[in-house]
Motif scaffolding. Structure first.
Motif, PDB file in Angstrom:
ATOM      1  N   LEU A 187     -14.739  -5.626  -3.356  1.00  0.00           N
ATOM      2  CA  LEU A 187     -15.124  -7.091  -3.591  1.00  0.00           C
ATOM      3  C   LEU A 187     -14.770  -7.876  -2.133  1.00  0.00           C
ATOM      4  O   LEU A 187     -15.753  -8.604  -1.808  1.00  0.00           O
ATOM      5  CB  LEU A 187     -14.398  -7.652  -4.408  1.00  0.00           C
ATOM      6  CG  LEU A 187     -14.889  -7.197  -5.935  1.00  0.00           C
ATOM      7  CD1 LEU A 187     -13.868  -8.116  -6.849  1.00  0.00           C
ATOM      8  CD2 LEU A 187     -16.080  -7.686  -6.144  1.00  0.00           C
ATOM      9  N   SER A 188     -13.775  -7.507  -1.522  1.00  0.00           N
ATOM     10  CA  SER A 188     -13.656  -8.346  -0.248  1.00  0.00           C
ATOM     11  C   SER A 188     -14.663  -7.932   0.812  1.00  0.00           C
ATOM     12  O   SER A 188     -14.878  -8.533   1.704  1.00  0.00           O
ATOM     13  CB  SER A 188     -12.274  -8.058   0.490  1.00  0.00           C
ATOM     14  OG  SER A 188     -11.998  -6.770   0.711  1.00  0.00           O
ATOM     15  N   LEU A 189     -15.157  -6.495   0.798  1.00  0.00           N
ATOM     16  CA  LEU A 189     -16.140  -6.114   1.579  1.00  0.00           C
ATOM     17  C   LEU A 189     -17.494  -6.881   1.072  1.00  0.00           C
ATOM     18  O   LEU A 189     -18.313  -6.894   1.909  1.00  0.00           O
ATOM     19  CB  LEU A 189     -16.118  -4.631   1.791  1.00  0.00           C
ATOM     20  CG  LEU A 189     -14.934  -3.809   2.362  1.00  0.00           C
ATOM     21  CD1 LEU A 189     -14.983  -2.537   2.133  1.00  0.00           C
ATOM     22  CD2 LEU A 189     -14.846  -4.524   3.655  1.00  0.00           C
ATOM     23  N   ARG A 190     -17.809  -6.639  -0.052  1.00  0.00           N
ATOM     24  CA  ARG A 190     -18.916  -6.833  -0.536  1.00  0.00           C
ATOM     25  C   ARG A 190     -19.436  -8.534  -0.501  1.00  0.00           C
ATOM     26  O   ARG A 190     -20.336  -8.875  -0.397  1.00  0.00           O
ATOM     27  CB  ARG A 190     -19.146  -6.423  -1.951  1.00  0.00           C
ATOM     28  CG  ARG A 190     -19.281  -4.880  -2.231  1.00  0.00           C
ATOM     29  CD  ARG A 190     -19.325  -4.431  -3.527  1.00  0.00           C
ATOM     30  NE  ARG A 190     -20.252  -4.902  -4.363  1.00  0.00           N
ATOM     31  CZ  ARG A 190     -20.494  -4.801  -5.647  1.00  0.00           C
ATOM     32  NH1 ARG A 190     -19.379  -4.064  -6.268  1.00  0.00           N
ATOM     33  NH2 ARG A 190     -21.422  -5.356  -6.266  1.00  0.00           N
ATOM     34  N   GLN A 191     -18.464  -9.192  -0.815  1.00  0.00           N
ATOM     35  CA  GLN A 191     -18.549 -10.729  -0.849  1.00  0.00           C
ATOM     36  C   GLN A 191     -19.608 -11.119  -1.764  1.00  0.00           C
ATOM     37  O   GLN A 191     -20.563 -11.771  -1.407  1.00  0.00           O
ATOM     38  CB  GLN A 191     -18.781 -11.261   0.291  1.00  0.00           C
ATOM     39  CG  GLN A 191     -17.628 -11.037   1.482  1.00  0.00           C
ATOM     40  CD  GLN A 191     -16.461 -11.956   1.361  1.00  0.00           C
ATOM     41  OE1 GLN A 191     -16.612 -12.980   1.150  1.00  0.00           O
ATOM     42  NE2 GLN A 191     -15.267 -11.455   1.268  1.00  0.00           N
ATOM     43  N   PRO A 192     -19.516 -11.031  -3.104  1.00  0.00           N
ATOM     44  CA  PRO A 192     -20.438 -11.033  -3.916  1.00  0.00           C
ATOM     45  C   PRO A 192     -20.552 -12.674  -4.328  1.00  0.00           C
ATOM     46  O   PRO A 192     -21.519 -13.078  -5.091  1.00  0.00           O
ATOM     47  CB  PRO A 192     -19.935 -10.365  -5.410  1.00  0.00           C
ATOM     48  CG  PRO A 192     -18.505 -10.424  -5.154  1.00  0.00           C
ATOM     49  CD  PRO A 192     -18.401 -10.283  -3.814  1.00  0.00           C
ATOM     50  N   PHE A 193     -19.873 -13.704  -4.162  1.00  0.00           N
ATOM     51  CA  PHE A 193     -19.844 -15.186  -4.341  1.00  0.00           C
ATOM     52  C   PHE A 193     -19.161 -15.588  -3.366  1.00  0.00           C
ATOM     53  O   PHE A 193     -18.212 -15.102  -2.367  1.00  0.00           O
ATOM     54  CB  PHE A 193     -19.572 -15.415  -5.690  1.00  0.00           C
ATOM     55  CG  PHE A 193     -18.295 -14.809  -6.250  1.00  0.00           C
ATOM     56  CD1 PHE A 193     -17.089 -14.598  -5.671  1.00  0.00           C
ATOM     57  CD2 PHE A 193     -18.613 -13.597  -7.289  1.00  0.00           C
ATOM     58  CE1 PHE A 193     -15.878 -14.012  -6.169  1.00  0.00           C
ATOM     59  CE2 PHE A 193     -17.507 -12.817  -7.931  1.00  0.00           C
ATOM     60  CZ  PHE A 193     -16.117 -12.994  -7.127  1.00  0.00           C
TER      61      PHE A 193
END
Length: 409
Positions: A187-193
């Motif tokens: 999630l820290s890599l993807r940054q979904p929001f």
């Protein structure tokens, strides 16, 4: 028998702790006598006698004296031998300790270079993870190198094997924690929001406060804190209302079956287009949703800019405008109609009016107020939750993995 006896006597004579054991052999039966200091010595004598060719069985008649001096002396001998070996190996041990400290301290020094890891990693969480992993690997290599210098190859294999078994057991025990930790990395890599985004994660709705190494923190629309494990967020469905500022609302209104639905649609759409907060592009639209027994249901859709308009307030005022326009143009908004069927055998009491003669009372319409509260017509976005989120992010020291400098997925 004499040969067996001589052989065992010679064997026991060569072992100091068994020198007081006597041997008698009759028809292949070995009888051991004499005395020893402790039980282990007697068992050793019996085992040696059983291994001599020709011995049928062994009778243990050895006396265990349990003498303090005799039992303490072997232990002291072992301590003296161990101390002597340690002194001889002292230079090698010193080299092994030096190798261990040099590798470990150099690895620890590199792991503490925060600038290096922040340049290598895309965010602070991964930078810290890489630094800790490097430190662990460095100290592990230091231990292995020290054992290799000491020549403890057997111990080295035991350590590696034990570490593998322990690691496997720990992996099964904390698999949920590991899954959550890996999800945090992804999630820290993807940054979904972003912070303050209005999202729905599975069935949970709220404003994003922060993304930590364990959970995603939301502030629900009623102002409560909600922590969702990152493994759930990573595998879940994320609906982000903030990513696209333009948002569509819809509602349904019914008109009488005898009314022209197209004319009703045109009248209501004109009223909706006249609202300042409704976007011209995409333009409002309407379709016939369904036809009932006594009404025609019309579906209206329109778009607003969430940056300037509150979604719920805009939808409410659009419904109000469409309803007033339809009623003002003479369209009837149908009320529920119930049809009653009476069996022909039922007779009404004398003097009772027939059903068809009973007229429904005329409904009393509320008189609209001449002055509408300006606050009720205000569709500006409610910033209360956003202010609460900003205040909490400014006060809390918990590390946030959301990075405004990285692209959103």
């Amino acid at each position: 028998d004499a040969q067996i006896q001589r052989r065992l006597a010679n064997i026991f004579g060569q072992i100091s702790e068994l020198s007081r054991v006597t041997v008698t052999v009759r028809d292949g039966v070995v009888i051991l006598g004499g005395e020893v200091s402790r039980e282990s010595q007697a068992e050793r004598a019996v085992n040696l006698a059983l291994r001599v060719q020709g011995a049928v069985t062994v009778e243990d008649a050895i006396e265990r004296t349990l003498d303090v001096g005799d039992n303490l002396e072997p232990a002291l001998d072992q301590l003296r031998d161990g101390a002597s070996q340690t002194l001889r190996a002292a230079p090698l041990i010193a080299v092994a300790v030096a190798v261990f400290l040099v590798i470990g301290l150099v690895g620890n020094f590199i792991a503490r270079r925060d600038g290096l890891w922040h340049r290598l990693a895309p965010n602070g969480f991964l930078a810290e993870l890489l630094a800790q992993s490097f430190r662990f690997v460095a100290w592990t290599v230091a231990v292995l190198a020290a054992l290799s210098v000491l020549g403890a190859t057997t111990l080295l294999g035991t350590v590696l094997g034990g570490a593998g078994v322990i690691g496997l057991a720990i992996g099964f025990a904390v698999r949920d924690t590991l899954e959550n930790y890996i999800s945090s990395i992804m999630l820290s890599l993807r940054q979904p929001f972003r912070a303050n985004d209005h999202v729905i994660i599975n069935e949970h709705e709220g404003k994003v406060v922060r993304l930590t190494s364990r959970a995603t923190v939301l502030m629900t629309l009623d102002g409560n804190h909600l922590r969702i494990p990152n493994s759930t967020v990573f595998k879940g469905t994320i609906l982000n209302y903030t990513r696209n500022p333009e948002r569509r609302f819809d509602f349904s209104l019914g008109v009488d079956a005898n009314d022209d639905p197209v004319a009703a649609m045109s009248t209501a759409l004109a009223a909706i287009r006249g609202l300042d907060f409704v976007l011209d592009d995409p333009a409002p639209n309407s379709v016939i949703s369904s036809v009932g027994d006594s009404n025609i249901v019309l579906l209206f859709v329109a778009w607003v800019d969430q940056r300037e308009t509150d979604f719920g307030k805009a939808r409410s005022l659009a419904i109000r405008a469409a309803k007033n326009a339809l009623e003002g143009a003479g369209f009837t908004l149908p009320e529920p109609i119930y049809r009653l069927r009476f069996d022909s055998s039922v007779t009404l009491p004398a003097g009772a009016a027939s059903v068809s003669q009973v007229a429904a009372p005329e409904p009393q319409r509320p008189v609209p107020p001449s002055i509408v509260d300006a606050e009720a017509l205000d569709v500006s976005p409610d910033t209360h939750l956003e202010e609460k989120v900003n205040a909490e992010r400014a006060e809390e020291a918990e590390h946030d993995l959301l990075d405004d400098d990285r692209p959103v997925e």
